[in-house]
Design a protein around this motif. Structure first.
Motif, mmCIF file in Angstrom:
data_model
loop_
_atom_site.group_PDB
_atom_site.id
_atom_site.type_symbol
_atom_site.label_atom_id
_atom_site.label_comp_id
_atom_site.label_asym_id
_atom_site.label_seq_id
_atom_site.Cartn_x
_atom_site.Cartn_y
_atom_site.Cartn_z
ATOM 1 N N SER A 137 -38.345 -23.619 -25.230
ATOM 2 C CA SER A 137 -37.619 -24.573 -24.401
ATOM 3 C C SER A 137 -37.573 -24.144 -22.933
ATOM 4 O O SER A 137 -37.360 -22.974 -22.634
ATOM 5 C CB SER A 137 -36.205 -24.643 -24.969
ATOM 6 O OG SER A 137 -35.425 -25.488 -24.204
ATOM 7 N N GLY A 138 -37.776 -25.100 -22.023
ATOM 8 C CA GLY A 138 -37.623 -24.831 -20.606
ATOM 9 C C GLY A 138 -38.812 -24.159 -19.948
ATOM 10 O O GLY A 138 -38.726 -23.713 -18.810
ATOM 11 N N THR A 139 -39.934 -24.096 -20.654
ATOM 12 C CA THR A 139 -41.118 -23.495 -20.047
ATOM 13 C C THR A 139 -41.886 -24.519 -19.202
ATOM 14 O O THR A 139 -42.808 -24.151 -18.478
ATOM 15 C CB THR A 139 -42.065 -22.912 -21.121
ATOM 16 O OG1 THR A 139 -42.289 -23.889 -22.127
ATOM 17 C CG2 THR A 139 -41.467 -21.664 -21.756
ATOM 18 N N ARG A 148 -35.741 -20.162 -17.724
ATOM 19 C CA ARG A 148 -35.624 -21.303 -18.645
ATOM 20 C C ARG A 148 -34.189 -21.821 -18.690
ATOM 21 O O ARG A 148 -33.948 -23.030 -18.687
ATOM 22 C CB ARG A 148 -36.119 -20.914 -20.035
ATOM 23 C CG ARG A 148 -37.591 -20.515 -19.973
ATOM 24 C CD ARG A 148 -38.257 -20.324 -21.308
ATOM 25 N NE ARG A 148 -37.741 -19.217 -22.077
ATOM 26 C CZ ARG A 148 -37.069 -19.338 -23.216
ATOM 27 N NH1 ARG A 148 -36.823 -20.531 -23.730
ATOM 28 N NH2 ARG A 148 -36.662 -18.279 -23.858
ATOM 29 N N ARG A 203 -33.406 -23.669 -15.433
ATOM 30 C CA ARG A 203 -34.016 -25.008 -15.417
ATOM 31 C C ARG A 203 -33.202 -25.976 -16.268
ATOM 32 O O ARG A 203 -32.970 -27.117 -15.890
ATOM 33 C CB ARG A 203 -35.448 -24.949 -15.951
ATOM 34 C CG ARG A 203 -36.441 -24.321 -14.982
ATOM 35 C CD ARG A 203 -37.793 -24.195 -15.645
ATOM 36 N NE ARG A 203 -38.759 -23.549 -14.762
ATOM 37 C CZ ARG A 203 -39.918 -23.052 -15.188
ATOM 38 N NH1 ARG A 203 -40.239 -23.132 -16.480
ATOM 39 N NH2 ARG A 203 -40.748 -22.488 -14.334
ATOM 40 N N ARG A 204 -32.777 -25.515 -17.447
ATOM 41 C CA ARG A 204 -32.018 -26.387 -18.351
ATOM 42 C C ARG A 204 -30.668 -26.727 -17.728
ATOM 43 O O ARG A 204 -30.217 -27.862 -17.797
ATOM 44 C CB ARG A 204 -31.836 -25.666 -19.703
ATOM 45 C CG ARG A 204 -31.346 -26.533 -20.813
ATOM 46 C CD ARG A 204 -32.261 -27.733 -21.079
ATOM 47 N NE ARG A 204 -33.457 -27.389 -21.791
ATOM 48 C CZ ARG A 204 -34.606 -28.066 -21.689
ATOM 49 N NH1 ARG A 204 -34.711 -29.111 -20.903
ATOM 50 N NH2 ARG A 204 -35.656 -27.698 -22.384
ATOM 51 N N VAL A 214 -30.682 -22.311 -25.110
ATOM 52 C CA VAL A 214 -32.144 -22.141 -25.223
ATOM 53 C C VAL A 214 -32.475 -20.930 -26.103
ATOM 54 O O VAL A 214 -33.380 -20.998 -26.941
ATOM 55 C CB VAL A 214 -32.889 -22.015 -23.856
ATOM 56 C CG1 VAL A 214 -32.823 -23.291 -23.062
ATOM 57 C CG2 VAL A 214 -32.416 -20.866 -23.025
ATOM 58 N N SER A 232 -42.874 -18.728 -15.089
ATOM 59 C CA SER A 232 -41.630 -18.265 -14.440
ATOM 60 C C SER A 232 -41.662 -18.444 -12.921
ATOM 61 O O SER A 232 -40.683 -18.888 -12.326
ATOM 62 C CB SER A 232 -41.384 -16.784 -14.736
ATOM 63 O OG SER A 232 -41.349 -16.542 -16.104
#
Ligand code: CDP
Ligand code: CDP
Length: 233
Positions: free
Chosen positions: A8-10, A153, A156-157, A177, A204
């Motif tokens: 998640s969040g990549t 990640r 970002r979320r 996450v 990243s």
């Protein structure tokens, strides 16, 4: 057929949609399909700890998903739930739902049908998920496994939640996450992992454009894109 997997969040969803638009291809967000079943479970009060109850629910609901990268819509029993499936409550229950082997069988069969139809139609598709390169389409000509640090990640979320009008809570975003990754990587049925022949891409320190350029370059190297990888927009 391009497979984009990773935690998640990549940046899978952003990258898959951008790449599909660039290639004039279709796009399939397989995570959205698991999210629809999770949302249906929440709304019906189904016990997500009961594989039988979740399987019965998954067989009963009508799930419909669009493949246009510009407007990927998801319907549950005919109602548009495109925004609802991104709620933090859905984040909390989706991984247990996705760990149920019978649910995966059902959704993977649907995913393969959609992929075949789009390949027959517009001729190309970018699919994002957790098991696309390992299980759904193991012979995909390009498989990319995206990674990024847990800090990135989670940030970002959290930014995504804030943009959706929710309060910023970096610690909760990180817990969410990491909790999902733990369940996704350790489940018995199709655990999240890179295919042996996947290209690893750490996002990243890359912004959205840089990720898209890196993927477009990989597509170009495999003869899936004729123009230069650098975007001209
Ligand atoms: O957007 P994000 O990366 O956070 O998640 P997603 O792609 O929408 O996927 C939501 C959840 O569905 C994941 O955490 C997995 O539990 C599950 N999933 C899966 O098991 N297999 C897939 N191919 C896609 C998603
Ligand atoms: O699908 P996945 O959970 O892997 O990630 P995503 O939904 O594409 O991206 C999560 C958030 O990070 C979105 O708000 C993206 O705009 C953002 N993002 C970013 O800031 N930089 C990137 N290189 C990729 C995504």
């Amino acid at each position: 057929m391009i497979a984009l997997d990773g935690p998640s969040g990549t940046g899978k969803t952003t990258a898959a949609r951008g790449l599909a638009s660039r290639l004039g291809a279709g796009y399939l967000d397989t995570g959205a399909m698991y999210r629809v079943i999770a949302l249906a479970a929440l709304r019906s009060g189904t016990d997500v700890g009961s594989p039988d109850a979740v399987t019965e629910l998954a067989r009963r609901v009508q799930l419909s998903i669009g493949t246009d990268p510009a407007t990927p819509r998801v319907l549950l029993d005919g109602a548009d739930v495109t925004a609802d499936i991104r709620a933090p409550e859905v984040d909390r229950v989706v991984s247990p739902v996705a760990a149920v082997a019978a649910v995966r069988e059902l959704l993977v069969a649907g995913q393969r049908q959609i992929i075949a139809a789009v390949l027959n139609g517009v001729g190309g598709i970018v699919v994002d998920g957790r098991d696309i390169g390992t299980v759904v389409v193991p012979d995909a000509p390009l498989k990319v496994f995206l990674t990024a640090s847990a800090d990135t990640r989670a940030a970002r979320r959290d930014a995504q939640n804030t943009a959706a009008g929710l309060a910023s809570d970096p610690a909760a975003a990180r817990e969410s996450v990491e909790g999902r990754d733990r369940i996704d990587t350790t489940r018995a049925a199709s655990p999240l992992k890179a295919a042996d022949d996947a290209v690893l891409l750490d996002t990243s320190d890359l912004d959205r454009e840089q990720v898209l350029t890196a993927l477009a370059e990989m597509a170009r190297e495999r003869g899936l894109l004729d123009e230069p990888a650098e975007a001209t927009r």
